[in-house]
Design an enzyme around this catalytic site. Structure first.
Site, PDB file in Angstrom:
ATOM      1  N   HIS A 126       0.805  -1.222   0.000  1.00  0.00           N
ATOM      2  CA  HIS A 126       0.000   0.000   0.000  1.00  0.00           C
ATOM      3  C   HIS A 126       0.837   1.272   0.000  1.00  0.00           C
ATOM      4  O   HIS A 126       0.307   2.360  -0.204  1.00  0.00           O
ATOM      5  CB  HIS A 126      -0.924   0.007   1.221  1.00  0.00           C
ATOM      6  N   ASP A 143       3.588   9.416  -0.544  1.00  0.00           N
ATOM      7  CA  ASP A 143       2.425   8.596  -0.182  1.00  0.00           C
ATOM      8  C   ASP A 143       2.231   7.531  -1.249  1.00  0.00           C
ATOM      9  O   ASP A 143       2.357   7.826  -2.454  1.00  0.00           O
ATOM     10  CB  ASP A 143       1.171   9.487  -0.115  1.00  0.00           C
TER      11      ASP A 143
END
Ligand code: GDG
Length: 491
Positions: free
Chosen positions: A176, A384
């Protein structure tokens, strides 16, 4: 095919045909209340929960509890379509595996924060030990036709451990968070072991193409993996495939929440409190990767260079605390409190507080309503994997009068949202300028930027993500696990 002869394996339908039971493994498992819904702040928990709305199966992982003498057997909880198997961690396991290696070594390194990486051999040993314990417990629950989908950096060695126990089912892994460039990843003392371990997955999903290139190149350079074309590689005689699968959100659910949020009291009171002021919004777990203090400095800079906007604009930052047991997060919490205090103290007036900072977690409806009320969504992480808040902000907008997304170019989401105002979060001046541009942007341009983003989010939602990954993982049932011939390898 799937499930036949295995009475407990439920047969499921996906877009690609039939697959057997789906077994999801993640560090934390969010077990819903009986007959109710679990509130989970993490992006992974939200996505896995959404994936299970389309599939039945088993979700295995840590219960979130720390026990002095954890049971050897997982606790099984039945919630209809999904069975949950959860295990407790001992204080030492929690300290070394979770707070230590996963969150003080892997997390900073994966986010390019070499200076924050704290490697310790005992933490790494604890990380490997917990993966071994998880594998032993999970292996007992696996049926021959299951497909196994492992999530995130806590569990890089899990497939390797499962293979060691004779589990031959297809095992996929979704990462992720970012996968960094080889020189960054290889600065981690255990990097070689971890690269070898990850190659034991049949399918490795990353968020973006640059992440794929980073891992692909590292496997080739460091382990002399042989590229087979189409993202497949032969590593130490095993075949693995690396591809990007950008994660999406539950678009229909989020849009609906945003549309009915006007009746929520917190949303109503916030909007009433704004009066004619424009709203900037930020929503992030308290994490140094999210760039919260840096964003506050940029807002400060915006007010410094746009004094006429003082009193006319309010910035609400919602930041539930996370990982408070990790020292770097405690330090960040203090830093953010000080930054808010300084900016509000120096700029604020009795009738105007520039930054409203809250550390409480709010229900999804409240977030959706506040996103919709905000003229500008500020999503400026330093790095991110994806960033779901950016996607939620887009989906929550009204189609007559949408707001503007200011998005870090270092968020994976920037690749699917190029119509946002893309910024370098390290440059306060640039972010301040973007805030100004967003606030003054005419409705025509806002619509022009928003429409293609909203369409893309609708097409590439969480179901699309899960379906793509699982239909590809399903192909590994039939994959030949022999080394390639010299001719195939040379292709
Ligand atoms: C990792 C990767 C990747 C936040 N505050 C509240 C709340 N949230 C929800 C948001 C959003 C989620 O949490 C956060 O998702 P992110 O994507 O921003 O970030 P991470 O938690 O770091 O997740 C990330 C993600 O995995 C998925 O692959 O995108 O890059 O780091 O959904 O809305 N939810 C509620 N109350 C809050 O106060 N209900």
């Amino acid at each position: 095919m799937a499930g036949r002869g295995h009475p407990r394996a439920r047969v499921l339908r996906t877009g690609a045909g039939f697959v057997a039971r789906l077994v999801i493994v993640s560090n934390r498992v969010a077990v819903p209340e009986e007959g109710g819904k679990a509130v989970a702040a993490g992006g992974l928990a939200v996505a896995v929960k959404e994936a299970f709305t389309a599939y039945e199966g088993l979700w295995f992982g840590w219960s979130g509890n720390i026990a002095d003498d954890p049971s050897e057997e997982p606790t099984l909880i039945d919630r209809g379509r999904v069975q949950y198997a959860v295990v407790d961690l001992s204080p030492q396991d929690h300290r070394e595996y979770y707070a230590g290696f996963a969150n003080r070594a892997l997390w900073p390194i994966m986010h390019y924060r070499l200076g924050l990486g704290a490697f310790s051999r005992s933490d790494y040993a604890g990380y490997c030990r917990v993966n071994r314990i998880f594998a032993r417990q999970l292996a007992k629950l696996i049926e021959p036709d299951d497909i196994i989908w492992v999530h995130d950096y806590h569990l890089l060695p899990l497939a390797s451990e499962l293979r060691g126990l004779g589990i031959a089912n297809p095992i996929g892994y979704f990462h992720h968070i970012p996968w960094p460039a080889a020189d960054v990843f290889n600065s981690l003392p255990a990097s070689g072991d971890l690269l070898r371990a990850i190659a034991d997955y049949d399918l490795i999903g990353l968020q973006t193409d640059p992440d794929v290139q980073n891992l692909h190149r590292n496997l080739c350079d460091t382990l002399r993996a042989i590229p087979l074309g189409g993202g497949s590689l032969m590593v130490d005689g095993r075949r693995t495939r690396i591809r990007s699968f950008p994660i999406g959100i539950d678009v229909a659910g989020f849009r609906e929440a945003a549309e009915r949020a006007g009746s929520n009291k917190v949303v109503r009171d916030t909007i009433a409190g704004l009066r004619t002021r424009k709203l900037l919004i930020g929503v992030d777990r308290l994490d140094y990767s999210k760039g919260v203090p840096e964003r506050m400095e940029a807002v400060n800079r915006f007010f410094a260079s746009n004094p006429d906007q003082r009193g006319n604009v309010v910035y609400i930052q919602i930041t539930p605390k996370s990982r408070s047991e990790v020292p770097e997060y405690e330090q960040l919490s203090r830093e953010v409190n000080e930054t808010v205090g300084e900016i509000n103290g120096s700029l604020g007036e009795p009738a105007w507080t520039p930054i409203q900072y809250v550390t409480k977690a709010y229900p999804r409806t409240v977030l959706a309503g506040l996103y919709r009320a905000a003229r500008v969504g500020l999503v400026t992480p330093m790095r991110d994997g994806m960033n779901l808040v950016a996607k939620e902000y887009v989906v929550a907008q009204s189609e007559e009068d949408p707001g503007v997304l200011v998005l870090s170019k270092f968020a994976g989401a920037a690749r699917q949202l190029p119509e946002a105002i893309l910024v370098n979060p390290y440059d306060h001046f640039e972010v301040a300028e973007a805030i100004r541009t967003a606030l003054y942007m005419p409705r025509g341009e806002r619509l022009e930027r928003w429409r293609p983003m909203a369409e893309r989010m609708t097409r590439e939602d969480v179901d699309w993500w899960a379906r793509n990954f699982l239909s590809e993982l399903e192909n590994f049932r039939t994959v030949e696990r022999e080394p390639p011939t010299a001719a195939a390898a040379a292709e």
